[in-house]
Design a protein around this motif. Structure first.
Motif, PDB file in Angstrom:
ATOM      1  N   LYS A   1       0.852  -1.176   0.000  1.00 22.92           N
ATOM      2  CA  LYS A   1       0.000   0.000   0.000  1.00 22.92           C
ATOM      3  C   LYS A   1       0.892   1.232   0.000  1.00 22.92           C
ATOM      4  O   LYS A   1       1.902   1.264   0.685  1.00 22.92           O
ATOM      5  CB  LYS A   1      -0.888  -0.013   1.235  1.00 22.92           C
ATOM      6  N   SER A   2       0.556   2.238  -0.742  1.00 19.77           N
ATOM      7  CA  SER A   2       1.332   3.461  -0.828  1.00 19.77           C
ATOM      8  C   SER A   2       0.540   4.592  -0.194  1.00 19.77           C
ATOM      9  O   SER A   2      -0.670   4.678  -0.368  1.00 19.77           O
ATOM     10  CB  SER A   2       1.617   3.776  -2.300  1.00 19.77           C
ATOM     11  N   PHE A   3       1.229   5.421   0.552  1.00 17.76           N
ATOM     12  CA  PHE A   3       0.575   6.588   1.133  1.00 17.76           C
ATOM     13  C   PHE A   3       1.575   7.735   1.190  1.00 17.76           C
ATOM     14  O   PHE A   3       2.767   7.538   1.109  1.00 17.76           O
ATOM     15  CB  PHE A   3       0.004   6.292   2.530  1.00 17.76           C
ATOM     16  N   GLU A   4       1.056   8.937   1.297  1.00 17.74           N
ATOM     17  CA  GLU A   4       1.883  10.138   1.284  1.00 17.74           C
ATOM     18  C   GLU A   4       2.075  10.650   2.703  1.00 17.74           C
ATOM     19  O   GLU A   4       1.140  10.699   3.497  1.00 17.74           O
ATOM     20  CB  GLU A   4       1.210  11.235   0.445  1.00 17.74           C
TER      21      GLU A   4
END
Length: 73
Positions: free
Chosen positions: A3-6
């Protein structure tokens, strides 16, 4: 699975500085500079106008030249 998040980062820089206004400040300026008021500083600027220059320009320049000629050891 990934999962990618900022991640939000804010850079806060405080460029505040003090200004001292008063009479007879040359003696305290000399003391402060000799005690390392601005660590590592080797150059200074005198910013004045045509009203202030005849009153304080030459004496202040001479003070800074004297400090340069006789640095703290």
């Amino acid at each position: 699975m990934s999962k990618s998040f900022e991640v939000t980062l804010q850079k806060v820089v405080d460029h505040s500085y003090s200004i001292e206004i008063g009479e007879h400040l040359f003696a305290s300026l000399t003391r402060d500079l000799r005690q390392g008021l601005i660590e590592g500083a080797s150059k200074y600027a005198i910013i004045i106008d045509s009203t202030v220059e005849p009153l304080y320009g030459r004496p202040l320049l001479e003070l800074l030249e004297e400090l340069r000629a006789n640095p703290v050891t």
